[in-house]
Scaffold this active site. Structure first.
Site, mmCIF file in Angstrom:
data_model
loop_
_atom_site.group_PDB
_atom_site.id
_atom_site.type_symbol
_atom_site.label_atom_id
_atom_site.label_comp_id
_atom_site.label_asym_id
_atom_site.label_seq_id
_atom_site.Cartn_x
_atom_site.Cartn_y
_atom_site.Cartn_z
ATOM 1 N N GLY A 47 19.417 -28.208 -83.305
ATOM 2 C CA GLY A 47 18.830 -27.511 -84.439
ATOM 3 C C GLY A 47 19.753 -26.404 -84.911
ATOM 4 O O GLY A 47 20.528 -25.855 -84.122
ATOM 5 N N CYS A 103 20.308 -21.476 -77.584
ATOM 6 C CA CYS A 103 20.567 -21.269 -79.009
ATOM 7 C C CYS A 103 22.072 -21.236 -79.232
ATOM 8 O O CYS A 103 22.806 -20.616 -78.458
ATOM 9 C CB CYS A 103 19.946 -19.947 -79.443
ATOM 10 N N HIS A 145 11.371 -22.376 -82.835
ATOM 11 C CA HIS A 145 12.642 -21.682 -82.553
ATOM 12 C C HIS A 145 13.484 -21.561 -83.829
ATOM 13 O O HIS A 145 13.972 -20.478 -84.165
ATOM 14 C CB HIS A 145 13.402 -22.451 -81.457
HETATM 15 NI NI NI Z 1 18.658 -20.850 -82.290
#
Ligand code: NI
Length: 177
Positions: A47, A103, A145
């Site tokens: 993502g 992330c 998220h």
């Molecule tokens: Ni992220």
């Protein structure tokens, strides 16, 4: 193919609230979305939100299939790119689920985060068509998220201040070379 630089925490641009996208999409915005997909696959990640490449717009891309066990077993590198524009949660479940998150803007850092287990989402696609759908499991987590990024929020914000400070220090050190 244009892979953009991913901003790393604590870059202040990751903390800005992103602006809504206007339709029809301009060629510039279409190019940004293509670059976001290229950047996500190159990273590699599942993502990416526009603020992570320094674009303060409410856009995220995800592909929760291509690095999944299912895709690995199939061995065909299957991809399922999804583009989310101006997303908004219509509902979040009271029931929660805990997943280990990471992330691209906080490299090599993973931590358990507890979030609503299921969500109902409204968003627009690249043609401007509005969609509504219920999500649960990994996709519900991934979407929460990614859309946190549009509010200037990172998954480390859910950790204790002590843990968060340690991570921030680690990221700052990583910058100095
Ligand atoms: Ni992220």
């Amino acid at each position: 193919m244009a892979v953009r630089e991913i901003l790393i925490h604590p870059d202040p641009r990751l903390r800005k609230k992103a602006a809504a996208v206007e339709f029809p999409l301009s060629d510039e915005v279409k190019q940004i979305i293509q670059d976001m997909a290229d950047t996500m696959y190159d990273a590699p990640g599942v993502g990416l939100a526009a603020p992570q490449i320094g674009v303060s717009l409410r856009i995220a891309v995800t592909d929760t299939v291509w690095r999944s066990e299912e895709a690995e077993k199939a061995g065909d590198g299957r991809r399922a790119l999804k583009v989310w524009i101006n997303p908004e949660f219509l509902w979040k479940s009271e029931e929660t689920a805990t997943w280990e998150e990471g992330c691209l803007s906080v490299p090599e850092t993973y931590a358990d985060v507890t979030r609503p287990a299921a969500v109902r989402l409204r968003w627009r696609d690249m043609e401007g068509v509005t969609h509504e759908q219920h999500f649960e499991g990994f996709e519900a987590v991934a979407l929460q998220h990614e859309f946190d990024h549009l509010e200037g929020k990172l998954f480390i914000d859910y950790l204790s201040p002590l843990k968060r400070n340690l991570i921030t220090k680690k990221m700052k050190k990583r910058h100095k070379h």
